[in-house]
Scaffold this motif. Structure first.
Motif, PDB file in Angstrom:
ATOM      1  N   GLN A  37     -25.402  59.706  73.096  1.00 50.47           N
ATOM      2  CA  GLN A  37     -25.198  60.928  73.846  1.00 50.47           C
ATOM      3  C   GLN A  37     -24.554  61.949  72.898  1.00 50.47           C
ATOM      4  O   GLN A  37     -23.844  61.568  71.973  1.00 50.47           O
ATOM      5  N   PRO A  38     -24.743  63.281  73.104  1.00 49.04           N
ATOM      6  CA  PRO A  38     -25.482  63.860  74.231  1.00 49.04           C
ATOM      7  C   PRO A  38     -26.988  63.959  74.032  1.00 49.04           C
ATOM      8  O   PRO A  38     -27.683  64.559  74.860  1.00 49.04           O
ATOM      9  N   TRP A  39     -27.494  63.410  72.928  1.00 50.04           N
ATOM     10  CA  TRP A  39     -28.926  63.554  72.644  1.00 50.04           C
ATOM     11  C   TRP A  39     -29.800  63.010  73.771  1.00 50.04           C
ATOM     12  O   TRP A  39     -30.782  63.658  74.153  1.00 50.04           O
ATOM     13  N   GLN A  40     -29.476  61.836  74.302  1.00 55.67           N
ATOM     14  CA  GLN A  40     -30.336  61.286  75.364  1.00 55.67           C
ATOM     15  C   GLN A  40     -30.398  62.215  76.563  1.00 55.67           C
ATOM     16  O   GLN A  40     -31.476  62.455  77.112  1.00 55.67           O
ATOM     17  N   ASN A  41     -29.247  62.768  76.971  1.00 55.62           N
ATOM     18  CA  ASN A  41     -29.239  63.679  78.114  1.00 55.62           C
ATOM     19  C   ASN A  41     -30.050  64.934  77.830  1.00 55.62           C
ATOM     20  O   ASN A  41     -30.810  65.415  78.690  1.00 55.62           O
ATOM     21  N   ARG A  42     -29.900  65.469  76.631  1.00 58.49           N
ATOM     22  CA  ARG A  42     -30.594  66.715  76.308  1.00 58.49           C
ATOM     23  C   ARG A  42     -32.105  66.509  76.236  1.00 58.49           C
ATOM     24  O   ARG A  42     -32.877  67.350  76.694  1.00 58.49           O
ATOM     25  N   ILE A  43     -32.516  65.390  75.668  1.00 65.49           N
ATOM     26  CA  ILE A  43     -33.953  65.096  75.629  1.00 65.49           C
ATOM     27  C   ILE A  43     -34.483  64.848  77.028  1.00 65.49           C
ATOM     28  O   ILE A  43     -35.563  65.335  77.403  1.00 65.49           O
ATOM     29  N   SER A  44     -33.724  64.116  77.839  1.00 67.68           N
ATOM     30  CA  SER A  44     -34.160  63.813  79.208  1.00 67.68           C
ATOM     31  C   SER A  44     -34.331  65.076  80.032  1.00 67.68           C
ATOM     32  O   SER A  44     -35.233  65.169  80.872  1.00 67.68           O
ATOM     33  N   GLN A  45     -33.461  66.069  79.800  1.00 64.12           N
ATOM     34  CA  GLN A  45     -33.575  67.338  80.521  1.00 64.12           C
ATOM     35  C   GLN A  45     -34.771  68.153  80.062  1.00 64.12           C
ATOM     36  O   GLN A  45     -35.247  69.023  80.794  1.00 64.12           O
ATOM     37  N   ALA A  82     -36.387  70.062  67.253  1.00 63.60           N
ATOM     38  CA  ALA A  82     -35.061  70.464  67.724  1.00 63.60           C
ATOM     39  C   ALA A  82     -34.152  70.685  66.534  1.00 63.60           C
ATOM     40  O   ALA A  82     -34.437  70.226  65.421  1.00 63.60           O
ATOM     41  N   GLY A  83     -33.063  71.394  66.765  1.00 68.57           N
ATOM     42  CA  GLY A  83     -32.008  71.527  65.774  1.00 68.57           C
ATOM     43  C   GLY A  83     -30.897  70.566  66.145  1.00 68.57           C
ATOM     44  O   GLY A  83     -30.969  69.367  65.921  1.00 68.57           O
ATOM     45  N   SER A  84     -29.847  71.104  66.804  1.00 70.81           N
ATOM     46  CA  SER A  84     -28.786  70.256  67.333  1.00 70.81           C
ATOM     47  C   SER A  84     -29.100  69.801  68.752  1.00 70.81           C
ATOM     48  O   SER A  84     -28.378  68.990  69.322  1.00 70.81           O
ATOM     49  N   GLY A  85     -30.165  70.360  69.338  1.00 70.86           N
ATOM     50  CA  GLY A  85     -30.543  70.021  70.709  1.00 70.86           C
ATOM     51  C   GLY A  85     -29.813  70.818  71.773  1.00 70.86           C
ATOM     52  O   GLY A  85     -30.000  70.572  72.961  1.00 70.86           O
ATOM     53  N   SER A  86     -29.006  71.814  71.382  1.00 71.24           N
ATOM     54  CA  SER A  86     -28.198  72.548  72.361  1.00 71.24           C
ATOM     55  C   SER A  86     -29.030  73.375  73.325  1.00 71.24           C
ATOM     56  O   SER A  86     -28.601  73.649  74.451  1.00 71.24           O
ATOM     57  N   LYS A  87     -30.245  73.791  72.912  1.00 69.58           N
ATOM     58  CA  LYS A  87     -31.117  74.571  73.801  1.00 69.58           C
ATOM     59  C   LYS A  87     -32.450  73.868  74.044  1.00 69.58           C
ATOM     60  O   LYS A  87     -33.419  74.498  74.469  1.00 69.58           O
ATOM     61  N   ALA A 339     -23.461  75.004  80.612  1.00 70.99           N
ATOM     62  CA  ALA A 339     -23.406  73.784  79.802  1.00 70.99           C
ATOM     63  C   ALA A 339     -24.718  73.014  79.930  1.00 70.99           C
ATOM     64  O   ALA A 339     -25.333  72.988  80.999  1.00 70.99           O
ATOM     65  N   PRO A 340     -25.175  72.380  78.842  1.00 72.87           N
ATOM     66  CA  PRO A 340     -26.465  71.674  78.882  1.00 72.87           C
ATOM     67  C   PRO A 340     -26.573  70.639  79.989  1.00 72.87           C
ATOM     68  O   PRO A 340     -27.629  70.458  80.566  1.00 72.87           O
ATOM     69  N   GLN A 341     -25.486  69.927  80.289  1.00 73.25           N
ATOM     70  CA  GLN A 341     -25.553  68.885  81.306  1.00 73.25           C
ATOM     71  C   GLN A 341     -25.329  69.409  82.722  1.00 73.25           C
ATOM     72  O   GLN A 341     -25.358  68.641  83.671  1.00 73.25           O
ATOM     73  N   SER A 342     -25.106  70.704  82.874  1.00 74.97           N
ATOM     74  CA  SER A 342     -24.833  71.283  84.187  1.00 74.97           C
ATOM     75  C   SER A 342     -26.109  71.376  85.031  1.00 74.97           C
ATOM     76  O   SER A 342     -27.218  71.484  84.511  1.00 74.97           O
ATOM     77  N   ASN A 343     -25.923  71.343  86.350  1.00 73.17           N
ATOM     78  CA  ASN A 343     -27.046  71.546  87.266  1.00 73.17           C
ATOM     79  C   ASN A 343     -27.245  73.011  87.622  1.00 73.17           C
ATOM     80  O   ASN A 343     -28.107  73.337  88.442  1.00 73.17           O
ATOM     81  N   GLN A 344     -26.441  73.890  87.049  1.00 68.86           N
ATOM     82  CA  GLN A 344     -26.600  75.310  87.325  1.00 68.86           C
ATOM     83  C   GLN A 344     -27.941  75.817  86.803  1.00 68.86           C
ATOM     84  O   GLN A 344     -28.579  75.189  85.958  1.00 68.86           O
ATOM     85  N   ILE A 345     -28.328  76.975  87.318  1.00 69.66           N
ATOM     86  CA  ILE A 345     -29.573  77.616  86.912  1.00 69.66           C
ATOM     87  C   ILE A 345     -29.243  78.788  85.999  1.00 69.66           C
ATOM     88  O   ILE A 345     -28.378  79.608  86.312  1.00 69.66           O
TER      89      ILE A 345
END
Length: 457
Positions: A37-45, A82-87, A339-345
């Protein structure tokens, strides 16, 4: 799919990481089960629920990256640059398209270890870096020469230079310095077939390949994998002060119009919603945040003139100087970044600048809590964020309003279910066939991030 087919697919997926490990070494290729993590979460999103990622690779050089892409091309594996995966979670869900239904699983390619400074021509005001260099690190290096990169990206501590180009992530500096593509002087990348290519150069007057650089800016990793960029930089200003005007909506609109018509030269000029004002400790339905940077006498004079405009329109104003000024814009950026892991839009919006105030008024009339908006006054571009339970019909209505006034609303970040329900880009122009043709020329097998860009490109 029968059991035998599923077992065969599973065996093929497990065989991908070992093949890539033979190309660049076992230490730099991580099978899905070993991705931290956080790579798995970012890829999954970033991917559709039906898509699978076999591994994550970290090439150390552009040549290693080209070798990986060549291997993927030969084996018809889908690729997620990807770079750092932040976006990485921005845009449409990555999934096999009708043009390439065989692309599952994918491999993710991170350029974050391609992070070297190649050249800083301080006298020419240019810098060349590998795509994986982090924005914050580059700013630190440039500051030693009293220079800076005039970009204000999301996730500034994590964002890589290549990722900022791929997503055209500029921020409030657009008011004075325009967008990423206007600062991009040269670019190197790996094509979908593994061949290396480049355009532009290291000097400001070199315009060779200018159109190609425009194409890659905001292409979201669908045309190639960026490996190196050359950008123009600027001298650090002597002083930086901000004035925020607040009060009646009509007066804010008038102040914005007068500012844009005046001889004043702000580097930031953003209309912000009342929720943003509250986060900054100010009480108003909306406000106009204006930042000046230059030599101190010029900054003081421009602040004085804008304050006079505010007084003439019966607007309140608050001044922020030096360290307070820096902290203010950091707080504003934090407020307008999800934040990348947020459910916000999080949405990127565009509208005719003269209609920005009306758009904020329309949002206010919806009487739905937990939303914020920021619109750059000169360009009409901005950001809108809201809670995950913001009604989808309200989003579509907001998109209609933007499009009616020559703009757009694109959903950058949202829960997967919403991205499956709403077309995230909402593109209504007539260039889709041209974009698809360009995609076919650069990536005929549709290997690079299929589904992430406009029209499922």
């Amino acid at each position: 799919m029968n059991t035998n087919s599923m077992q065969k697919d599973s065996a093929q997926i497990q065989a991908i990481a070992p093949k890539l490990q033979q190309v660049i070494g076992a230490a730099y290729v991580h099978p899905w089960s070993q991705i931290e993590q956080p790579w798995q979460n970012r890829i999954s999103q970033a991917i559709a629920p039906t898509s699978e990622v076999a591994c994550l690779a970290f090439p150390q050089t552009a040549t290693e990256l080209a070798d990986i892409v060549t291997c993927a091309h030969q084996n018809h594996w889908g690729m997620i640059p990807a770079g750092s995966g932040s976006k990485l979670h921005w845009g449409g869900l990555i999934q096999p398209s009708s043009l390439a239904p065989h692309l599952s699983p994918f491999i993710t390619l991170s350029t974050q270890r391609l992070n070297q400074l190649i050249d800083h021509a301080a006298g020419d005001l240019t810098v060349t870096v590998e795509a994986g260099m982090r924005f914050a690190e580059l700013q630190t290096l440039l500051a030693k020469a009293n220079q800076f990169l005039a970009i204000d990206p999301s996730y500034p501590q994590e964002a890589t230079i290549g990722g900022m180009v791929a997503t055209a992530d500029t921020g409030s500096f657009r008011q004075r310095y325009q967008g990423v593509r206007d600062m991009l002087l040269g670019i190197s990348f790996v094509r979908a077939d593994g061949k290396m290519a480049k355009a532009g150069g290291r000097v400001v007057k070199n315009v060779a390949g200018y159109d190609l650089m425009k194409l890659f800016t905001g292409s979201y990793g669908t045309l190639g994998v960026i490996t190196q960029v050359t950008l123009r930089v600027y001298p650090l200003p002597e002083a930086s002060h901000t004035l925020i005007l607040s009060g009646d909506d009509g007066a804010i609109a008038e102040a914005t119009s007068l500012l844009l018509k005046s001889a004043l030269t702000p580097i930031h000029a953003d209309v912000v919603s009342g929720t943003v004002m509250a986060a900054l400790g100010l009480k108003s339905a909306m406000g106009l945040a204006v930042r000046f940077q230059s030599i101190l006498p010029s900054v003081k004079e421009q602040m004085s003139r804008l304050a006079e405009v505010g007084r003439s329109l019966s607007l309140s104003y608050a001044s922020y100087l030096d360290d307070e000024d820096v902290m203010l814009w950091e707080r504003l950026q934090t407020r307008m970044t999800v934040a990348p892991q947020s459910n916000q839009i999080a949405c990127k919006i565009g509208i005719q600048p003269s209609k920005a105030i009306a758009l904020l008024q329309e949002l206010h009339q919806l009487s739905f809590p937990f939303w914020s908006a920021q619109i750059h006054s000169a360009s009409g571009l901005g950001r809108f964020i809201c809670a995950s339970d913001f009604p989808s019909n309200h989003l579509l209505k907001l998109r209609d309003s933007c499009q009616t006034h020559g703009g757009f609303l694109s959903i950058l970040q949202a829960p997967t279910a919403l991205k499956q329900h709403i077309e995230v880009w909402g593109y209504s122009g007539n260039a889709l066939n041209v974009m698809r043709s360009l995609k076919h020329q650069f990536d005929p097998n549709n290997l690079l991030s299929p589904g992430r860009f406009v029209g499922g490109i």
